[in-house]
Write a protein that holds these residues in place. Structure first.
Motif, PDB file in Angstrom:
ATOM      1  N   GLU A 197      -7.461  12.864  -6.298  1.00 37.56           N
ATOM      2  CA  GLU A 197      -7.138  13.084  -4.889  1.00 37.56           C
ATOM      3  C   GLU A 197      -8.341  13.633  -4.134  1.00 37.56           C
ATOM      4  O   GLU A 197      -8.517  13.348  -2.945  1.00 37.56           O
ATOM      5  N   LYS A 225      -0.668  13.789   5.645  1.00 41.47           N
ATOM      6  CA  LYS A 225      -0.374  13.694   4.218  1.00 41.47           C
ATOM      7  C   LYS A 225      -0.960  14.871   3.466  1.00 41.47           C
ATOM      8  O   LYS A 225      -0.372  15.399   2.533  1.00 41.47           O
ATOM      9  N   SER A 261      -1.054   4.539   7.218  1.00 43.39           N
ATOM     10  CA  SER A 261      -0.424   4.381   5.910  1.00 43.39           C
ATOM     11  C   SER A 261      -1.050   3.232   5.140  1.00 43.39           C
ATOM     12  O   SER A 261      -1.229   3.316   3.929  1.00 43.39           O
ATOM     13  N   ARG A 262      -1.390   2.160   5.849  1.00 46.28           N
ATOM     14  CA  ARG A 262      -2.028   1.028   5.172  1.00 46.28           C
ATOM     15  C   ARG A 262      -3.380   1.422   4.612  1.00 46.28           C
ATOM     16  O   ARG A 262      -3.714   1.102   3.475  1.00 46.28           O
ATOM     17  N   SER A 294      -4.417   4.489   3.966  1.00 49.71           N
ATOM     18  CA  SER A 294      -4.213   5.491   2.922  1.00 49.71           C
ATOM     19  C   SER A 294      -3.752   4.847   1.626  1.00 49.71           C
ATOM     20  O   SER A 294      -4.257   5.160   0.546  1.00 49.71           O
ATOM     21  N   SER A 295      -2.793   3.953   1.722  1.00 53.21           N
ATOM     22  CA  SER A 295      -2.312   3.292   0.507  1.00 53.21           C
ATOM     23  C   SER A 295      -3.401   2.416  -0.108  1.00 53.21           C
ATOM     24  O   SER A 295      -3.487   2.298  -1.335  1.00 53.21           O
ATOM     25  N   LEU A 298      -5.626   4.744  -2.106  1.00 53.67           N
ATOM     26  CA  LEU A 298      -4.947   5.175  -3.324  1.00 53.67           C
ATOM     27  C   LEU A 298      -4.866   4.048  -4.344  1.00 53.67           C
ATOM     28  O   LEU A 298      -5.037   4.269  -5.552  1.00 53.67           O
ATOM     29  N   GLU A 299      -4.617   2.826  -3.880  1.00 52.67           N
ATOM     30  CA  GLU A 299      -4.560   1.686  -4.797  1.00 52.67           C
ATOM     31  C   GLU A 299      -5.925   1.428  -5.431  1.00 52.67           C
ATOM     32  O   GLU A 299      -6.028   1.139  -6.633  1.00 52.67           O
ATOM     33  N   ASP A 355      -6.631   4.090  -7.967  1.00 57.63           N
ATOM     34  CA  ASP A 355      -5.800   3.868  -9.152  1.00 57.63           C
ATOM     35  C   ASP A 355      -6.395   2.770 -10.025  1.00 57.63           C
ATOM     36  O   ASP A 355      -6.422   2.880 -11.263  1.00 57.63           O
TER      37      ASP A 355
END
Length: 760
Positions: free
Chosen positions: A155, A188, A420-421, A423-424, A427-428, A431
């Motif tokens: 993070e 967030k 959100s797009r 941010s996701s 994160l993707e 990952d």
């Protein structure tokens, strides 16, 4: 002329017209000599693989970017001392040029000059500055100093990437987001899953004012920007970018972006919410616009109202363009990310384009002039301050609050959706890097089965890429599962037939499988694809080595070293061929060259151990086998030869323990079982040795040495018939000439006790 030449050079570089770029850039430097133009010329030469030209152009320059480019050219010319001097800060508080990239390059220099600790420090610093610098994590894995991928791509890395996106001038990838996304990140980060539009706008207003390096014009609240009506002051105080192109009552326009170009197709379209208010709005606005046309007022429609933001913007736009500006409004509303992504002209043009689309669901005709748009918008912003309005506009005031709330909800929804797009997406990506990074780290630690388990967690699309399949093939190769490795590399070739990743290992896999035809085809294919790739010549060398033509194989491996002197595996293969030719001195030199490049290249430690074992320098052999074992503690072959060296040093118990570990590590490998039986025979533990050999026959039924050793045991027990039977079976399996002579000698002296044989 200078600007034109620079644009032409950059355009030529983008289109890979390198000769044209060099020619034009030389003209540029001749007429306009400067260090910046010299940098551009050096870049042209570096793109054209002419590092020596860039070296001479940039030598003695002082700017940070010039020193970085000079260091790049020095590294390509193997002038590592000069490269280090160029990158290291000359002043105490100075930074390394180019931030993360500079630290990465400095780490490479320290690695190649055998300064591991400094190299690790700079690679870690580069990775902390840019978490997406995968090459730095790769180098840390190779050096055996990488942390777990979960800790690196965590993070904290996500927050670092956000900071980079918000500050594009920092040492980051060339990414930029709008400030609405910052709001979502803070939302967030602080854990506020639900925030009111007022709180969200307030936070965003602070970000606009406080974020360093953003180029968005900020309109903070002040006497000239606050409306007299308290109902809409909350909205107009903040320059909240709208996901919808049009400006409605009391809602501030999107912030202006300097030096951006408008995408006119984005600005048009239906701008109002689909509600019952639309009909009233359209009729009233058209009526008021007609009144404005009749009055022919060039300034504000109501002189007694306070100056508004949109009025000032209209004035700015009017000063820049006296001609009429028409913008089509047939497109639908877009999110703010597309709005900002398509902008790269002046802010005045943007404000004019925005104003041309202010009518609710209406399409302005081509005859409407820019001044008319100014008057309509000026009236639209002043209507809240004017008490003498028509009855039609009075109904608009009644519904103005609900329209603002609906509009604000749409704005916040667009902001949150876009944030959100992004941010996701971050994160993707992290990952994915966590999975790839952990798999690669485990592979470099030779925990191959664990690495394979990690790679299996990848999606089908990611797993079936050339790089991942090559890593899978390498893992199977280290596990001595050559059939699975062959299958993985075959799939990698199908996925990326142009890639050379792991092809040197693939050729060694085919060498061990004795696939002469496939190895020859692979070598020819690689040579025809790229004759300057060291992997091509490694494959060709393995092809000749399989045919026992060691001299020709050595020449091919030396060609690979010539093409890339930093290619450690090519040095190791040269060492193997020198050993095959019994040129131990040059073999030692080749292995040592590989270790200078990569101290964790266990194959070279193993090769040195084999040389000393054959020279009966058992202490040296133990040392080098132990170093190889420390790097790769999962290799059954290394354990076996380490046990052999220990047995030669009369450390039989330790040797037996090492053989047991080797058997457990790879039950399919017959060598440690045979060596264990040998050690047990030397310790006169014949029963245990015979049990091991009986089990070994199941794994290696065609191995003549197994039957020869069993015959020796039966001779010790004076069971001559069984001894003769096993010696005969050993001869039937066509052993080597040396073994044949040994077995025949044992048959001749079958009835002679071993004590007498030793005396003879």
């Amino acid at each position: 002329m200078e600007t034109l030449l620079i644009d032409c050079v950059q355009s030529s570089l983008r289109h890979f017209m390198l000769r044209n770029a060099i020619f034009l850039c030389e003209r540029l430097c001749a007429d306009f000599p400067s260090e910046l133009n010299s940098q551009l010329l050096a870049i042209c030469y570096l793109h054209n693989n002419q590092a020596y030209c860039a070296y001479h152009i940039l030598k003695g320059t002082q700017m940070a970017q010039s020193r970085y480019l000079f260091a790049i050219s020095c590294v390509q010319m193997d002038l590592l001392t000069e490269a280090e001097a160029a990158l290291c800060p000359t002043e105490p508080n100075a930074e390394v040029p180019n931030g993360a990239a500079g630290h990465y390059l400095l780490g490479l220099i320290y690695r190649y000059t055998d300064r591991r600790k400094s190299a690790v420090d700079h690679f870690k610093r580069a990775l902390s500055m840019d978490p997406l610098l995968w090459a730095a994590y790769e180098e840390l894995c190779v050096l055996g100093a990488a942390e777990e991928a979960n800790g690196v791509f965590s993070e904290a890395a996500a927050l670092c990437i956000w900071q980079q996106l918000l500050n594009p001038g920092s040492n980051t990838p060339n990414l930029q987001i709008t400030n609405e996304d910052h709001v979502v990140v803070l939302n967030k980060t602080l854990g506020s899953e639900e925030m009111s539009p007022r709180q969200l706008k307030s936070m965003q207003g602070n970000i606009f004012r406080d974020t360093p390096g953003n180029h968005v014009a900020v309109f903070s609240g002040g006497p000239s920007s606050q409306p007299s009506s308290g109902g809409s002051s909350n909205i107009s105080l903040y320059g909240t970018p709208s996901p919808m192109p049009a400006q409605l009552y009391g809602v501030a326009p999107p912030p202006l972006c300097r030096n951006v170009q408008p995408n006119l197709n984005i600005l048009g379209g239906e701008s109002s919410p689909k509600s019952k208010i639309n009909t009233t709005l359209q009729g009233s606005r058209r009526k008021l616009l007609d009144e404005g046309k009749l009055r022919k007022v060039s300034g504000r429609l109501f002189s007694d109202s306070e100056p508004r933001r949109s009025t000032r913007l209209a004035g700015e736009a009017a000063n820049t363009n006296s001609n009429s500006l028409q913008v089509g409004t047939n497109g639908s509303g877009h999110s703010s990310t597309r709005y900002f992504g398509g902008l790269s002209s002046s802010s005045k043009l943007i404000s004019a384009a925005i104003r041309s689309g202010t009518f609710c669901k209406g399409q302005p005709s081509a005859s409407e002039s820019f001044d008319e748009g100014r008057r309509s918008e000026s009236f639209d912003d002043s209507r809240l301050d004017n008490t003498a309005t028509t009855s039609s506009s009075a109904s608009l005031f009644a519904d103005d609050g609900s329209l603002e709330r609906e509009r604000t909800g749409q704005q916040m929804g667009g902001v949150l959706a876009h944030g959100s797009r992004v941010s996701s997406g971050i994160l993707e990506l992290l990952d994915l890097l966590r999975t790839l990074g952990e798999g690669y780290r485990l592979s470099c630690m030779y925990r191959c089965q664990d690495a394979l388990d990690i790679y299996m967690k990848l999606s089908h699309k990611q797993y079936n890429t050339g790089w991942v399949l090559s890593q899978v093939g390498k893992a199977y190769f280290e596990m001595v599962d050559y059939l699975e490795a062959d299958q993985a590399f075959t799939l990698a070739r199908q996925a990326s037939p142009y890639s050379f990743e792991g092809m040197d290992i693939y050729s060694t896999v085919l060498f061990h499988l004795k696939e002469e035809m496939k190895l020859s085809y692979l070598a020819q294919e690689l040579i025809s694809t790229d004759r300057l790739a060291p992997q091509s010549w490694c494959a060709m060398g393995n092809c000749y080595s399989l045919q026992k033509d060691h001299e020709t194989a050595l020449k091919n491996f030396q060609r690979a070293v010539q093409l890339n002197s930093k290619f450690a595996y090519a040095h190791t293969l040269c060492g193997h061929e020198h050993v095959a030719l019994e040129d131990f001195e040059n073999g030692i030199k080749s292995y040592q060259s590989a270790l200078r490049i990569n101290p964790r290249h266990y194959n070279s430690w193993y090769g040195l151990g084999m040389i000393y074992l054959r020279q009966e320098k058992f202490e040296f052999a133990e040392h080098h086998f132990r170093r190889a074992f420390q790097i790769n503690p999962c290799s059954s072959v290394i354990m076996c030869y380490l046990g052999t060296a220990l047995h030669a040093l009369k450390k039989s118990e330790e040797a037996l323990n090492m053989m047991d570990k080797a058997i457990i590590a790879d039950k399919k490998n017959p060598l440690p079982m045979y060596q264990k039986a040998n050690i047990l025979v030397s310790l006169e533990k014949f029963d245990e040795a015979l049990k091991v050999l009986e089990a070994l026959k199941e794994y290696a039924p065609q191995e003549s040495s197994v039957y020869a050793l069993m015959g020796k045991i039966y001779k010790q027990w004076n069971i001559y018939e069984k001894a003769m039977l096993h010696f005969g079976l050993a001869l039937d399996l066509k052993p080597s000439a040396t073994d044949v002579a040994t077995i025949k000698l044992a048959i001749e002296k079958l009835h002679v006790p071993d004590e007498m044989v030793d005396n003879l």
